[in-house]
Design a protein around this motif. Structure first.
Motif, short mmCIF file in Angstrom:
data_model
loop_
_atom_site.label_atom_id
_atom_site.label_comp_id
_atom_site.label_asym_id
_atom_site.label_seq_id
_atom_site.Cartn_x
_atom_site.Cartn_y
_atom_site.Cartn_z
N ILE A 166 0.82 -1.21 0.00
CA ILE A 166 0.00 0.00 0.00
C ILE A 166 0.86 1.27 0.00
CG2 ILE A 166 -1.58 1.38 1.42
CD1 ILE A 166 -2.95 -0.74 -0.30
N PRO A 167 1.90 1.38 0.85
CA PRO A 167 2.74 2.59 0.82
C PRO A 167 3.40 2.82 -0.54
CG PRO A 167 3.13 1.36 2.83
CD PRO A 167 2.29 0.48 1.94
N VAL A 168 3.80 1.74 -1.21
CA VAL A 168 4.42 1.89 -2.53
C VAL A 168 3.41 2.45 -3.52
CG1 VAL A 168 5.57 0.69 -4.43
CG2 VAL A 168 6.01 -0.01 -2.07
N PHE A 169 2.17 1.97 -3.45
CA PHE A 169 1.13 2.48 -4.34
C PHE A 169 0.88 3.97 -4.11
CE2 PHE A 169 -1.14 -1.88 -4.85
CZ PHE A 169 -0.17 -2.26 -5.76
N ILE A 170 0.79 4.36 -2.84
CA ILE A 170 0.48 5.76 -2.54
C ILE A 170 1.61 6.68 -2.98
CG2 ILE A 170 0.16 7.41 -0.64
CD1 ILE A 170 -1.42 5.24 0.82
N GLY A 171 2.85 6.34 -2.66
CA GLY A 171 3.98 7.17 -3.05
C GLY A 171 4.10 7.29 -4.56
N THR A 172 3.84 6.19 -5.26
CA THR A 172 3.93 6.20 -6.71
C THR A 172 2.77 6.97 -7.33
OG1 THR A 172 4.97 4.00 -6.62
CG2 THR A 172 4.15 4.74 -8.76
N MET B 60 7.35 1.70 7.51
CA MET B 60 6.51 1.15 6.45
C MET B 60 5.55 2.20 5.88
SD MET B 60 7.67 -1.84 6.18
CE MET B 60 6.49 -2.50 5.00
N GLY B 61 5.34 3.28 6.62
CA GLY B 61 4.48 4.35 6.12
C GLY B 61 5.27 5.50 5.54
N ILE C 130 10.23 7.12 -0.20
CA ILE C 130 11.17 6.51 -1.15
C ILE C 130 10.46 6.24 -2.48
CG2 ILE C 130 12.53 4.45 -1.68
CD1 ILE C 130 13.17 4.20 1.28
N SER C 131 9.24 5.70 -2.42
CA SER C 131 8.49 5.39 -3.63
C SER C 131 8.25 6.65 -4.46
CB SER C 131 7.16 4.73 -3.28
OG SER C 131 7.36 3.53 -2.57
N TYR C 132 8.01 7.76 -3.79
CA TYR C 132 7.81 9.04 -4.48
C TYR C 132 9.15 9.55 -5.02
CZ TYR C 132 6.51 13.95 -5.17
OH TYR C 132 6.28 15.19 -5.71
N PHE C 133 10.19 9.42 -4.23
CA PHE C 133 11.51 9.93 -4.61
C PHE C 133 12.06 9.25 -5.86
CE2 PHE C 133 16.15 9.59 -4.50
CZ PHE C 133 16.51 10.94 -4.45
#
Length: 304
Positions: free
Chosen positions: A30-36, A159-160, A166-169
């Protein structure tokens, strides 16, 4: 003979699948999805997204295996324990096998991290190693994080906030205040998964010397804290919309609110761990549905 072999293979597959504790993997993807999603659809680098997703799933699965191994070594788990994979205490898998498999997952995640760093920044190597260390020391080491009142905070932070950032970066090359503010609901909901787990295991953890947040504040207050985490998560979404950090489409997260209510109600008046399993499941589902709906809201905002 063929039928016996088929049944054995099904059982073997289920043993390893349960060892991953699939209901907890929501805290990884879920955090990867949100950041992306916040990076914007047009900016998404698909290979980086998929690599980051797989690396986070591997780290979460490895963390679960370390949990299985170290809790067994400390005598916390037995064949009647609720909420564990049970590979060691119920299925007879050698403890060292579980430990080595966890190390192997970490190793693969490291290799994936090299690809991510090579396509973004090598500074992420240090951040990634710290995240992996947090996963190991959650139940490993002389003073496991899971045995203290800080488990929910550590899990929610790494994890949040960290994974979303990182996913956004890796998609944009920067980290903004906006993305950190947006990470708060997910950080809280991931922490809520751990708190729900600790509410369920409160009596057993107390006997075994743990000092979790649920033990520290007592069961009824812990349920109140859980409810507060849900309320703040949904309330913060409204704040994000009012301040213009997200579009009104993120109100879609309120579709998941009944699951949060069901989770809180599921703990009230229950005393046996098995009775609280549905509430734990609802807590994890709240994080999953909330995160997916939040991501969809972000993407709709970019398209419209």
């Amino acid at each position: 003979m063929h039928e016996l072999t088929t049944n054995h293979n099904k059982k073997s597959w289920k043993v390893w699948w349960n060892l991953l504790r699939p209901h907890t993997l929501t805290a990884a993807f879920i955090p990867v999805f949100i950041g992306t999603a916040h990076a914007g659809f047009d900016a998404i680098h698909i290979p980086l997204f998929l690599t980051m997703l797989l690396a986070c799933l591997l780290i979460q699965a490895a963390t679960n295996m370390f949990n299985e191994y170290f809790d067994y070594k400390r005598g916390l788990d037995n064949e009647k324990s609720i909420g564990i994979g049970g590979a060691i205490v119920r299925e007879g898998v050698q403890p060292k096998t579980v430990l080595y498999l966890a190390y192997a997952f970490f190793g693969i995640a490291l290799l994936l991290g090299v690809y991510i760093c090579a396509n973004s920044s090598w500074w992420l190597a240090a951040v990634g190693l710290i995240c992996m260390a947090a996963g190991y020391f959650y139940t490993g080491g002389p003073v496991p994080i899971a045995y203290t009142p800080f488990g929910e905070i550590v899990a929610g932070f790494f994890m949040g906030l960290v994974i979303i950032s990182i996913s956004y970066f890796i998609q944009t090359g920067t980290v903004t205040n906006d993305i950190m503010l947006m990470s708060l609901p997910t950080s809280l909901l991931i922490g809520a998964i751990l708190l729900a787990n600790n509410i369920r295991d409160l009596d057993n953890d107390k006997v075994n010397g743990r000092k979790t947040l649920a033990i520290l504040v007592g069961k009824n207050n812990a349920i109140g804290v859980l409810a507060s985490m849900f309320i703040i998560s949904y309330g913060w979404t409204i704040v994000l919309i009012v301040t213009g950090l997200t579009e009104i489409w993120t109100l879609l997260v309120f579709i998941s609110a009944p699951k949060a209510i069901q989770a809180v109600k599921g703990f009230i008046g229950k005393s046996e761990p098995i009775e609280m399993m549905p509430a734990m499941k609802c807590t994890a589902q709240t994080n999953t549905f909330f995160g997916f709906l939040f991501s969809i809201g972000l993407l709709i905002g970019y398209f419209l």
